[in-house]
Design an enzyme around this catalytic site. Structure first.
Site, short mmCIF file in Angstrom:
data_model
loop_
_atom_site.label_atom_id
_atom_site.label_comp_id
_atom_site.label_asym_id
_atom_site.label_seq_id
_atom_site.Cartn_x
_atom_site.Cartn_y
_atom_site.Cartn_z
N GLU A 4 0.74 -1.33 0.18
CA GLU A 4 0.01 0.09 0.05
C GLU A 4 0.65 1.37 0.10
OE1 GLU A 4 -3.17 -0.22 3.10
OE2 GLU A 4 -4.05 -1.97 2.18
N TRP A 36 -6.97 -11.15 6.43
CA TRP A 36 -6.50 -10.16 7.44
C TRP A 36 -7.13 -10.31 8.70
CZ3 TRP A 36 -1.85 -8.18 6.93
CH2 TRP A 36 -1.20 -7.44 7.95
C1 GCB Z 1 -4.28 -2.58 5.51
C2 GCB Z 1 -2.71 -2.79 5.77
C3 GCB Z 1 -2.66 -3.39 7.16
C4 GCB Z 1 -3.66 -3.00 7.99
C5 GCB Z 1 -5.13 -3.23 7.54
C6 GCB Z 1 -6.03 -2.78 8.57
O1 GCB Z 1 -4.52 -2.19 4.10
O2 GCB Z 1 -2.02 -3.20 4.98
O3 GCB Z 1 -1.34 -3.31 7.76
O4 GCB Z 1 -3.47 -3.57 9.18
O5 GCB Z 1 -5.14 -2.78 6.35
O6 GCB Z 1 -6.54 -3.44 9.45
O7 GCB Z 1 -6.55 -1.75 8.45
#
Ligand code: GCB
Length: 874
Positions: free
Chosen positions: A402, A549
């Site tokens: 990003e 994530w």
């Molecule tokens: C993203 C990032 C990551 C964050 C995530 C979030 O795009 O790459 O490092 O932790 O979003 O949870 O916002």
């Protein structure tokens, strides 16, 4: 006394006298114990610690913003006996964040930049036989020339992974870039035959030495070759292995490759290195996704941060193993090791369990346009690749995340163009370097969802795989936009392999909802979100891989929200307890029979209108069965179909303990899960309340349920109706300020860890009523002034928002209970401070049928109430 002294002397011997074994070629001894740590250079006020260690485990969780970023000193005494004479000796660090200087007996012996790759200090010229002083300075201050510059995780300082002492002969495989000096590739692998090529470098005199490499299946030799050394370099291809046992995610079979450095005359083994070998081949295809050993394989798994509740990043080594096991248990076959290289155990476990991996260096959000930054990045990339080169699980090397999210110089477009040019140059340099270092893997960069920007800057065409971090339906937009985005990108770049490098929604395990919405942090919203995403991923063959994530919640010190300092997108909590989202993936991914009742186990609700003895609420069971039968308190209530790995039943819960049984037949066999759900049944008509211990906890301005630290369950408010309870007048608090979106406020509330109780409120409230029968009651009013002039940068990821500038509101009001003043000229902010807990408690005796009437009378501004509790005393 004597025995204590004796024990201490023995321990001292064990701890400080390291012996190098005369016959061993390469020895490795742990140096983890007995270091003296202090934040200044004098060891006088130091504490004795063992590694791994971080100095930030506590300050990242307190209410004060920020955490210590500066130097820390580690001292150790190292006593060496004569067996170390004439040896090459190295201090080997698995990770120290982020700049390290190593001093031996007062001489600077080495230094390292970067907190996530390993490094090795050549120590023999500074060490002596006898007592040595080792001093290590580690500094986690911001350094514009070391990535990451900013990121959504905490840069814990310290020697947070193991350190060891490696001893070799003077002639040995080179430990350059802290790799083991031997590099294994498999140029041709097929079901009928596999070739193995081994290359490497030697340090020291190469006269009269040769290299022998043996490929072993257990203890059985399957291929062997001998070669000589030229200019410190060797290279040999071993005889082909017929009908190799292939490595795959279902059958992660490992051979081993033993490489020995031999003295030709004496036959003595001077050095020996053993590497894992997995025989597999793979490819990414723009249209058809990923193939392993010629078979299409959708890669689904998670990303992973390395920290753990109460420990920070200095976790015991086995915690790494456990995390990979949790991905396997979930049915995952992919790990994005992000945003940085991790403990060696991670890839070792991926090799062993059959999890494919992408590994990256931490260039996150931004770069510095300097030669020094570029050099650090290149060096990190080389360290990452060489240190992890021999893991069959690795298929991708990545290097940026990003980088165009909030680009610098937004007020100066020409300057910004120049910045973009530098980002492109850096990407190009790292990509070429990676392909040169390791042509057998793919390169990847992870981009946020603004694809035109990446296209305009020219980043899309550089890597071999494009990774998308997509949060449609979380930070903005709708979940349905996810599939549309993928289709439109794939339409424009049909030949470019795509992976979903991130997707996820926050899920605070204490928050549940029957009307889930974006940002409420409820488990239910996150389950719905993942359902839409997984379906879209599975429906599109061109999506090669997807990583949720995140595997587990992790610390991001600058975050506020419902659980300050924590990013709640984990499928597991920070201490690795499964959320329903984890069960959702288990149900959808694993092949073994699976049935699991949602872990919403402490509940409360208002009774159904006509039936005061039950309350009906949905209950979800996650399973890969076709049908599930649910029993509640011994009575079978229904048999339902399962779709998308789940089935939701309407259950009439009674007060107290409810026993739930979920049964399914899978492949002709019976499977079962059981759960106990504790239910606080709140009568709708309070006059007929039978509960002796009537207990009502209400969140105002919220539609969510919350379980607090004391295990009280809080319910959403209702509008008052005669005979019952609820608020009169007013409206839900909405945070105002540059379009910032949140559920209530997303700011940390001071003096509590139960932030959700205080983060929502009813504004312009006129009154609150409980139409309780006569008795003695305790009423607790919870306040927090949510408007504030204290600004805080919104999360960079939250693309809808920039900074929070919500003008503070002055409010003064009276609160009367049954016409008696409780709070006069009450000003929450003046009494407690803004964004701070304010609790007011009182005992009310109700003598007649009028119940409890609380009135709010505005003097200035609008009265507020965040939460209220009623407890029957007698
Ligand atoms: C993203 C990032 C990551 C964050 C995530 C979030 O795009 O790459 O490092 O932790 O979003 O949870 O916002």
């Amino acid at each position: 006394m004597l025995s204590k002294l004796f024990k201490a002397i023995c321990l001292l011997f064990v701890a400080v006298f390291y012996t190098s074994f005369a016959f061993a070629q390469r020895t490795e001894i742990s140096l983890n114990n007995d270091w003296h740590f202090s934040k200044d250079s004098s060891a006088k006020q130091s504490s004795v610690i063992n590694l791994p260690h971080t100095w930030n485990k506590d300050d990242v969780m307190d209410d004060a913003p920020g955490y210590y970023r500066g130097p820390g000193w580690y001292h150790k005494t190292l006593t060496l006996n004569k067996s170390f004479k004439d040896k090459a000796i190295f201090l080997y660090f698995n990770g120290a964040n982020q700049e390290t200087d190593v001093y031996i007996n007062g001489h600077k012996a080495g230094s390292h930049k970067g907190g996530y790759t390993r490094f090795c200090v050549e120590a023999d010229q500074y060490l002596k036989i006898g007592v040595n002083d080792i001093a290590v300075k580690v500094d986690n201050s911001f350094n514009e020339n070391i990535p990451p510059l900013t990121a959504d995780f905490t840069f814990y300082g310290g020697i947070y992974r193991s350190v060891s002492l490696i001893t070799t002969n003077k002639t040995h495989f080179a430990l350059e870039h802290a790799a083991n000096g031997v590099f294994v590739t498999t140029p041709d692998v097929s079901p009928s035959s596999a070739s193995v090529k081994v290359t490497g470098e030697i340090d020291g005199s190469a006269n009269d030495v040769q290299v022998i490499t043996t490929v072993l299946n257990g203890t059985k030799t399957v291929a062997k070759a001998t070669t000589s050394i030229k200019d410190g370099h060797f290279e040999h291809t071993l005889p082909a292995i017929g009908k190799p046992h292939l490595w795959s995610t279902d059958d992660p079979f490992l051979y081993s490759v033993k490489t020995q450095l031999i003295n030709k005359t004496t036959g003595a083994i001077l050095d020996e290195v053993v590497n894992p070998l997995g025989l597999r081949w793979f490819k990414f295809d723009g249209e058809k996704g990923f193939f392993l050993n010629g078979n299409p394989l959708k890669l689904v798994g998670t990303s992973r941060h390395q920290d753990f509740e109460g420990i920070g990043n200095a976790i015991p080594v086995n915690y790494n193993v456990h995390d990979v096991e949790l991905i396997k248990q979930m049915g995952g076959n992919f790990l994005r090791v992000s945003h940085y290289p991790q403990d060696p155990k991670i890839l070792e476990t991926c090799d062993r369990l059959g999890i494919l991996a992408s590994v990256e260096i931490p260039i996150v959000n931004a770069i510095t346009e300097s030669e020094a930054f570029t050099e650090t990045c290149k060096n990190m990339q080389v360290e990452m690749i060489r240190q992890n080169f021999n893991h069959p699980s690795v298929i991708i090397w990545a290097y940026m995340n990003e980088v165009l999210l909030r680009p610098k110089f937004s007020d100066d477009k020409p300057r910004q163009q120049q910045y973009f040019g530098h980002i492109k140059q850096l990407a190009q340099a790292l990509d070429s370097l990676t392909r040169k270092e390791d042509p057998s893997r793919y390169t990847m960069i992870a981009c946020h969802g603004d694809y035109n920007r990446y296209r305009q800057v020219g980043l899309v065409e550089i890597p071999q795989i494009i990774g998308w971090n997509l949060y449609n339906g979380w930070y903005g937009g709708k979940t349905e936009d996810f599939g549309k985005f993928l289709d439109s990108f794939h339409h424009d770049f049909p030949a470019l392999p795509i992976m979903i490098s991130e997707f996820g929604a926050d899920a605070d395990p204490r928050i549940r909802s029957l009307q889930p919405v974006r940002f409420d942090k409820s488990i239910e919203y996150a389950v719905d979100f993942n359902k839409v995403y997984l379906k879209a991923i599975e429906e599109r063959p061109f999506v090669a891989a997807a990583a949720v994530w995140n595997l587990a919640d992790f610390n991001s010190e600058t975050r506020d929200e419902t659980m300050p300092h924590i990013n709640n997108k984990g499928l597991l909590t920070w201490d690795r307890k499964p959320k329903d989202t984890y069960f959702f993936y288990e149900a959808n991914l694993i092949k073994q029979p699976f049935i699991k009742i949602s872990n919403w186990l402490i509940r409360a609700a208002i009774t159904d209108s006509l039936n005061q003895s039950v309350a009906t609420q949905p209950l979800t069971v996650f399973s890969n069965a076709a049908k599930i039968t649910l029993k509640v308190n011994g009575i079978s209530i229904n048999t339902q179909q399962v779709s998308d790995g789940m089935s939701t039943f309407n259950v009439a819960f009674k007060n107290g303990i409810n026993k739930i049984e979920a049964d399914a037949i899978i492949n002709g066999k019976a499977y079962k899960d059981e759960a106990i759900i504790k239910f606080n049944l709140i009568p709708r008509q309070l006059q007929s309340a039978k509960q002796a211990n009537l207990n009502i906890n209400v969140l105002l301005g919220a539609k969510r349920f919350y379980t607090d630290k004391a295990r009280n369950i809080w319910i959403p408010d209702q509008a008052y109706k005669p005979g019952s309870f609820g608020s009169i007048g007013g409206e839900t608090y909405v945070m105002k300020g540059n379009g910032r979106q949140s559920y209530g406020t997303d700011r940390n509330i001071i003096n509590t860890t139960d932030d959700p109780i205080y983060q929502t409120q009813q504004v312009r409230l006129q009154g609150y009523r409980f139409d309780v029968p006569p008795g003695k009651y305790e009423i607790t009013l919870h306040f927090a002034e949510l408007t504030t002039d204290k600004t805080k940068e919104a999360l960079a990821y939250n693309l809808d928002n920039s900074t929070n500038k919500e003008a503070s509101q002055e409010r003064i009001f009276d609160v009367l209970i049954n016409d008696k003043p409780l709070l006069q000229k009450f000003n929450v902010a003046a009494k407690y401070g803004s964004l701070t807990v304010g609790t007011e408690k009182t005992i009310v005796t109700v003598a007649n049928k009028n119940g409890i009437k609380i009135n709010f009378k505005a003097i200035k501004g609008e009265p507020i109430l965040n939460a209220i509790q009623l407890k029957k005393i007698s």
